[in-house]
Design a protein around this motif. Structure first.
Motif, short mmCIF file in Angstrom:
data_model
loop_
_atom_site.label_atom_id
_atom_site.label_comp_id
_atom_site.label_asym_id
_atom_site.label_seq_id
_atom_site.Cartn_x
_atom_site.Cartn_y
_atom_site.Cartn_z
N ARG A 99 44.41 39.38 35.08
CA ARG A 99 43.44 39.94 35.31
C ARG A 99 42.21 38.71 34.71
O ARG A 99 41.46 38.08 35.40
CB ARG A 99 42.62 41.08 34.33
CG ARG A 99 43.06 42.83 35.03
CD ARG A 99 42.89 43.98 34.33
NE ARG A 99 43.31 45.36 34.78
CZ ARG A 99 42.91 46.23 35.83
NH1 ARG A 99 41.75 45.93 36.44
NH2 ARG A 99 43.13 47.24 36.04
N ASP A 100 42.45 38.39 33.60
CA ASP A 100 41.45 37.21 32.11
C ASP A 100 41.77 35.79 32.67
O ASP A 100 40.98 35.33 32.83
CB ASP A 100 42.27 37.46 30.48
CG ASP A 100 41.67 38.53 30.80
OD1 ASP A 100 41.08 39.53 31.16
OD2 ASP A 100 42.75 39.24 29.63
N GLY A 103 41.79 35.78 37.54
CA GLY A 103 40.30 36.41 37.76
C GLY A 103 40.48 37.96 38.69
O GLY A 103 39.60 36.96 39.64
N GLU A 104 42.12 38.12 38.87
CA GLU A 104 42.26 39.64 39.40
C GLU A 104 40.93 40.22 38.75
O GLU A 104 41.47 41.00 37.78
CB GLU A 104 43.34 40.07 39.22
CG GLU A 104 44.09 38.43 40.02
CD GLU A 104 45.73 39.45 40.53
OE1 GLU A 104 46.24 40.71 40.42
OE2 GLU A 104 46.99 38.56 40.18
N ASN A 105 39.74 40.65 40.26
CA ASN A 105 38.97 42.14 39.92
C ASN A 105 39.94 43.32 40.34
O ASN A 105 40.53 43.57 41.23
CB ASN A 105 38.14 41.70 39.99
CG ASN A 105 37.75 41.41 41.32
OD1 ASN A 105 38.46 41.42 42.41
ND2 ASN A 105 37.09 40.43 42.39
N ASP A 106 38.96 44.34 40.23
CA ASP A 106 40.16 45.82 40.09
C ASP A 106 39.52 46.02 42.19
O ASP A 106 40.48 46.54 42.34
CB ASP A 106 39.06 46.69 39.76
CG ASP A 106 38.98 46.66 38.40
OD1 ASP A 106 39.51 47.44 38.61
OD2 ASP A 106 37.98 46.47 37.53
N GLN A 146 37.98 51.79 34.89
CA GLN A 146 39.45 51.31 36.09
C GLN A 146 39.65 51.56 36.62
O GLN A 146 40.61 51.22 37.98
CB GLN A 146 39.94 49.86 35.00
CG GLN A 146 39.54 48.89 34.20
CD GLN A 146 40.74 48.43 33.30
OE1 GLN A 146 41.48 49.29 32.17
NE2 GLN A 146 40.23 47.22 32.48
N ASP A 150 40.14 50.97 41.22
CA ASP A 150 42.11 50.65 40.50
C ASP A 150 43.09 51.55 42.35
O ASP A 150 43.28 51.40 43.08
CB ASP A 150 42.96 50.69 39.93
CG ASP A 150 41.83 49.72 38.52
OD1 ASP A 150 41.38 48.17 39.49
OD2 ASP A 150 42.88 49.13 37.98
#
Ligand code: PEP
Length: 248
Positions: A99-100, A103-106, A146, A150
């Protein structure tokens, strides 16, 4: 119905193929426990040699990442069907490092969860808050959001096969572990969120792990909590200590 404990190692970007085979041999007799699902989530290049090395043992194979398309012009990526064909059973999705750092988002994470199920893989879906959110006291809302995003469009039957890993980011690789009470509070809240989104039977079936500096010294206390069904382990998964966690 009692949930079966699941202890998974997240090897991250560690272990060359030859080191990976050596580590499997080192851990072989230490990770035997008929009451526990033991998983090694390994780097892509280690999947084939580790699949061979764990043959005949109680260890299942996991992967750390994949891309959502089945095949095609996606240079550098691997797909869920490729993982499945190589003998992978579990796939980590939504890890805070992905994620951090990547840059993977929900939205993508939700696509990955659905694709993993479609390919016959069991997701280990990670969630968890930063130190800032913990200090602000808004971590509960964050984690609920989240999970809700998800799991959008994921069925109750699929969630029964899902593993959710609660990983407070402030405890990952820092040596700082959430206390057993802090971990239990969030894991219980995650189970209640699943009950709200689905139903009680689904909430009772879903397995929830704690992850964040779990080690041979603190595993037993964390794993004794009623809503903690296992662990996702980074650093300690690369050492004989992993066997102590499996048998904690
Ligand atoms: C992880 O990255 O999933 C993890 C829990 O790491 P560590 O055990 O090293 O904190």
């Amino acid at each position: 119905m009692a949930r079966r404990r699941i202890i998974a190692g997240n090897w991250k970007m560690n272990m060359t193929p030859s080191q990976a085979v050596e580590l499997v041999a080192t851990l072989k007799d230490l990770v035997v426990n008929p009451d526990v699902d033991v998983v090694y989530c390994v780097p892509a290049i280690d999947i084939v040699p580790v699949a061979e090395a764990i043959k005949g043992s109680n260890v299942a194979l996991g992967a750390e990442n994949f891309y959502i398309e089945d095949k095609g012009a996606f240079t550098g990526e691997i797909s869920a069907p490729m993982l499945k064909d190589a003998g992978v059973k579990y796939i980590i999705i939504g890890h805070s490092e992905r994620r951090d750092i990547f840059g993977e988002n929900d939205i993508l994470i939700n696509q990955k969860v659905k694709k993993a199920f479609a390919a016959g893989l069991s997701p280990i879906l990670c969630c968890g808050e930063s130190l800032a959110l913990r200090k602000a006291g808004t971590y509960t809302e964050w984690i609920k959001r989240q999970i809700t995003w998800d799991l959008d469009g994921v069925t109750a039957d699929q969630v029964k096969e899902l593993v959710i890993a609660y990983e407070p980011i402030w405890a990952i690789g820092t040596g700082e572990t959430a206390t057993a009470d802090q971990a239990e509070e969030v894991c219980k809240m995650i189970r209640e969120t699943i009950a709200d989104l689905y139903d009680e039977a689904t909430a009772e079936a879903v397995r929830i792990q704690y992850g964040g500096s779990m080690n041979a010294g603190n595993a037993a206390e964390l794993l004794a909590k009623p809503n903690i069904d296992g662990g996702l382990i980074g650093g300690a998964a690369l050492k004989p200590d992993f066997g102590k966690i499996v048998n904690a």
